[in-house]
Design a protein around this motif. Structure first.
Motif, PDB file in Angstrom:
ATOM      1  N   PRO A 156      32.862  24.029  34.163  1.00  0.00           N
ATOM      2  CA  PRO A 156      32.532  25.122  35.078  1.00  0.00           C
ATOM      3  C   PRO A 156      33.243  24.976  36.421  1.00  0.00           C
ATOM      4  N   VAL A 157      33.637  26.103  36.970  1.00  0.00           N
ATOM      5  CA  VAL A 157      34.313  26.159  38.270  1.00  0.00           C
ATOM      6  C   VAL A 157      33.764  27.349  39.033  1.00  0.00           C
ATOM      7  N   THR A 158      33.619  27.205  40.352  1.00  0.00           N
ATOM      8  CA  THR A 158      33.204  28.320  41.202  1.00  0.00           C
ATOM      9  C   THR A 158      34.321  28.653  42.177  1.00  0.00           C
ATOM     10  N   ILE A 159      34.713  29.910  42.208  1.00  0.00           N
ATOM     11  CA  ILE A 159      35.766  30.386  43.104  1.00  0.00           C
ATOM     12  C   ILE A 159      35.137  31.192  44.234  1.00  0.00           C
ATOM     13  N   GLN A 160      35.499  30.865  45.477  1.00  0.00           N
ATOM     14  CA  GLN A 160      35.092  31.667  46.624  1.00  0.00           C
ATOM     15  C   GLN A 160      36.128  32.778  46.771  1.00  0.00           C
ATOM     16  N   ALA A 161      35.741  34.006  46.470  1.00  0.00           N
ATOM     17  CA  ALA A 161      36.696  35.109  46.373  1.00  0.00           C
ATOM     18  C   ALA A 161      36.461  36.146  47.472  1.00  0.00           C
ATOM     19  N   GLU A 162      37.546  36.812  47.861  1.00  0.00           N
ATOM     20  CA  GLU A 162      37.483  37.861  48.880  1.00  0.00           C
ATOM     21  C   GLU A 162      38.410  39.004  48.496  1.00  0.00           C
ATOM     22  N   LEU A 163      37.919  40.219  48.603  1.00  0.00           N
ATOM     23  CA  LEU A 163      38.758  41.396  48.437  1.00  0.00           C
ATOM     24  C   LEU A 163      39.699  41.467  49.633  1.00  0.00           C
ATOM     25  N   SER A 164      40.999  41.368  49.383  1.00  0.00           N
ATOM     26  CA  SER A 164      41.955  41.269  50.487  1.00  0.00           C
ATOM     27  C   SER A 164      42.747  42.543  50.727  1.00  0.00           C
ATOM     28  N   GLY A 165      42.702  43.481  49.792  1.00  0.00           N
ATOM     29  CA  GLY A 165      43.430  44.723  49.973  1.00  0.00           C
ATOM     30  C   GLY A 165      43.153  45.682  48.831  1.00  0.00           C
ATOM     31  N   MET A 166      43.379  46.965  49.067  1.00  0.00           N
ATOM     32  CA  MET A 166      43.109  47.967  48.042  1.00  0.00           C
ATOM     33  C   MET A 166      43.876  49.235  48.362  1.00  0.00           C
ATOM     34  N   GLY A 167      44.021  50.079  47.354  1.00  0.00           N
ATOM     35  CA  GLY A 167      44.695  51.346  47.567  1.00  0.00           C
ATOM     36  C   GLY A 167      45.744  51.592  46.505  1.00  0.00           C
ATOM     37  N   THR A 168      46.670  52.498  46.809  1.00  0.00           N
ATOM     38  CA  THR A 168      47.752  52.822  45.886  1.00  0.00           C
ATOM     39  C   THR A 168      48.981  52.010  46.249  1.00  0.00           C
ATOM     40  N   ASN A 169      49.510  51.275  45.288  1.00  0.00           N
ATOM     41  CA  ASN A 169      50.730  50.510  45.498  1.00  0.00           C
ATOM     42  C   ASN A 169      51.886  51.479  45.727  1.00  0.00           C
ATOM     43  N   ALA A 170      52.545  51.362  46.883  1.00  0.00           N
ATOM     44  CA  ALA A 170      53.603  52.307  47.231  1.00  0.00           C
ATOM     45  C   ALA A 170      54.823  52.184  46.335  1.00  0.00           C
ATOM     46  N   MET A 171      54.959  51.043  45.648  1.00  0.00           N
ATOM     47  CA  MET A 171      56.122  50.849  44.772  1.00  0.00           C
ATOM     48  C   MET A 171      55.828  51.297  43.339  1.00  0.00           C
ATOM     49  N   SER A 172      54.665  50.879  42.815  1.00  0.00           N
ATOM     50  CA  SER A 172      54.338  51.216  41.417  1.00  0.00           C
ATOM     51  C   SER A 172      53.510  52.487  41.281  1.00  0.00           C
ATOM     52  N   GLN A 173      52.912  52.937  42.406  1.00  0.00           N
ATOM     53  CA  GLN A 173      52.022  54.094  42.418  1.00  0.00           C
ATOM     54  C   GLN A 173      50.750  53.859  41.611  1.00  0.00           C
ATOM     55  N   LYS A 174      50.390  52.594  41.426  1.00  0.00           N
ATOM     56  CA  LYS A 174      49.182  52.259  40.682  1.00  0.00           C
ATOM     57  C   LYS A 174      48.053  51.896  41.648  1.00  0.00           C
ATOM     58  N   THR A 175      46.831  52.269  41.267  1.00  0.00           N
ATOM     59  CA  THR A 175      45.658  51.857  42.028  1.00  0.00           C
ATOM     60  C   THR A 175      45.531  50.338  41.924  1.00  0.00           C
ATOM     61  N   THR A 176      45.428  49.678  43.066  1.00  0.00           N
ATOM     62  CA  THR A 176      45.515  48.219  43.095  1.00  0.00           C
ATOM     63  C   THR A 176      44.400  47.603  43.930  1.00  0.00           C
ATOM     64  N   LEU A 177      43.863  46.502  43.442  1.00  0.00           N
ATOM     65  CA  LEU A 177      42.920  45.678  44.187  1.00  0.00           C
ATOM     66  C   LEU A 177      43.534  44.293  44.339  1.00  0.00           C
ATOM     67  N   GLY A 178      43.511  43.758  45.549  1.00  0.00           N
ATOM     68  CA  GLY A 178      44.036  42.417  45.801  1.00  0.00           C
ATOM     69  C   GLY A 178      42.908  41.464  46.153  1.00  0.00           C
ATOM     70  N   PHE A 179      42.991  40.243  45.658  1.00  0.00           N
ATOM     71  CA  PHE A 179      41.962  39.242  45.921  1.00  0.00           C
ATOM     72  C   PHE A 179      42.593  37.909  46.320  1.00  0.00           C
ATOM     73  N   HIS A 180      41.939  37.230  47.245  1.00  0.00           N
ATOM     74  CA  HIS A 180      42.237  35.838  47.552  1.00  0.00           C
ATOM     75  C   HIS A 180      41.052  34.991  47.087  1.00  0.00           C
ATOM     76  N   GLY A 181      41.335  33.779  46.638  1.00  0.00           N
ATOM     77  CA  GLY A 181      40.264  32.888  46.214  1.00  0.00           C
ATOM     78  C   GLY A 181      40.615  31.442  46.491  1.00  0.00           C
ATOM     79  N   THR A 182      39.599  30.611  46.643  1.00  0.00           N
ATOM     80  CA  THR A 182      39.808  29.184  46.840  1.00  0.00           C
ATOM     81  C   THR A 182      38.778  28.405  46.033  1.00  0.00           C
ATOM     82  N   THR A 183      39.174  27.229  45.593  1.00  0.00           N
ATOM     83  CA  THR A 183      38.256  26.302  44.956  1.00  0.00           C
ATOM     84  C   THR A 183      38.887  24.927  44.967  1.00  0.00           C
ATOM     85  N   THR A 184      38.087  23.915  44.715  1.00  0.00           N
ATOM     86  CA  THR A 184      38.573  22.536  44.600  1.00  0.00           C
ATOM     87  C   THR A 184      38.052  21.957  43.298  1.00  0.00           C
ATOM     88  N   ILE A 185      38.950  21.346  42.536  1.00  0.00           N
ATOM     89  CA  ILE A 185      38.559  20.729  41.277  1.00  0.00           C
ATOM     90  C   ILE A 185      38.963  19.258  41.277  1.00  0.00           C
TER      91      ILE A 185
END
Length: 214
Positions: A156-185
């Motif tokens: 088992p692992v726990t990731i501390q995650a954060e939504l870092s960005g969202m919207g329409t990707n100007a290059m691909s034109q796809k709806t996009t969600l960006g996340f950052h996460g950290t953990t130590t194993i």
């Protein structure tokens, strides 16, 4: 993990080029996060822009870094019920990137005389993280619990995650969600204990940066 070093590896080397290209085209810069505009449904990673940076202490003198790129996987999410989100990603260990060719050779070297390799070995299977629970900790943050399978071991692992960005990707034109996460194993939990007795740290800090596209 030190944000300044991650910025040097990722932002300065990759994001600056991408953002500069978009600005040259007159594309709008990414806007503020609007949680009400997050679209529910199934997303898949953008492997070209999804990565895991790892850090270990080398003999107690300095820290060493590497990158696993081309992370692939899926995210199912409903902003009205974040704790029901499901994540399943794979990390190609064989494609590890490090600044030293000598170290990369060591990481992927077969074991001596048919024994176990010191690290990953020549044909390591991809690591896989599958979420088992999500606990919301803030408007844009959550703890993602899950099972990490790697080197034939599942822990088992726990990731501390954060939504870092969202919207329409100007290059691909796809709806996009960006996340950052950290953990130590602890790498010894996955039967990778070589070097620990003489000072290569057991603890590995992971910094995760993933883009999901709809």
């Amino acid at each position: 993990m030190r944000k300044t070093i991650l910025a040097t590896l990722a932002a300065a080397g990759l994001a600056t080029v991408a953002i500069g290209s978009l600005n040259a085209q007159g594309a709008p810069a990414p806007g503020a996060i609007d949680l009400a505009a997050v679209e529910s449904g199934d997303y898949a990673t953008d492997p070209s822009h999804s990565l895991v940076v790892w850090e270990v202490s080398h003999l107690g003198f300095n820290d060493y870094f590497g990158i696993f790129g081309d992370v692939e996987g899926t995210l199912s999410i409903d902003p009205a019920n974040v704790e029901a989100a499901a994540l399943d990603v794979t990390i190609p260990i064989a494609a590890v990137t490090v600044p030293s060719e000598g170290l990369k050779d060591h990481l992927l070297r077969p074991g001596k005389d048919g024994g176990d390799p010191d690290f990953f070995g020549p044909e390591p299977e991809a690591a896989r993280f599958v979420s088992t629970a999500v606990h919301k900790t803030g408007d844009t943050t959550a703890h993602i619990m899950g099972d990490l399978t790697f080197n034939g071991v599942t822990k088992p692992v726990t990731i501390q995650a954060e939504l870092s960005g969202m919207g329409t990707n100007a290059m691909s034109q796809k709806t996009t969600l960006g996340f950052h996460g950290t953990t130590t194993i602890k790498r010894s939990d996955w039967n990778l204990a070589w070097g620990i007795p003489f000072g290569i740290s057991d603890e590995v800090e992971l910094e995760i940066s993933v883009a999901f596209e709809k």
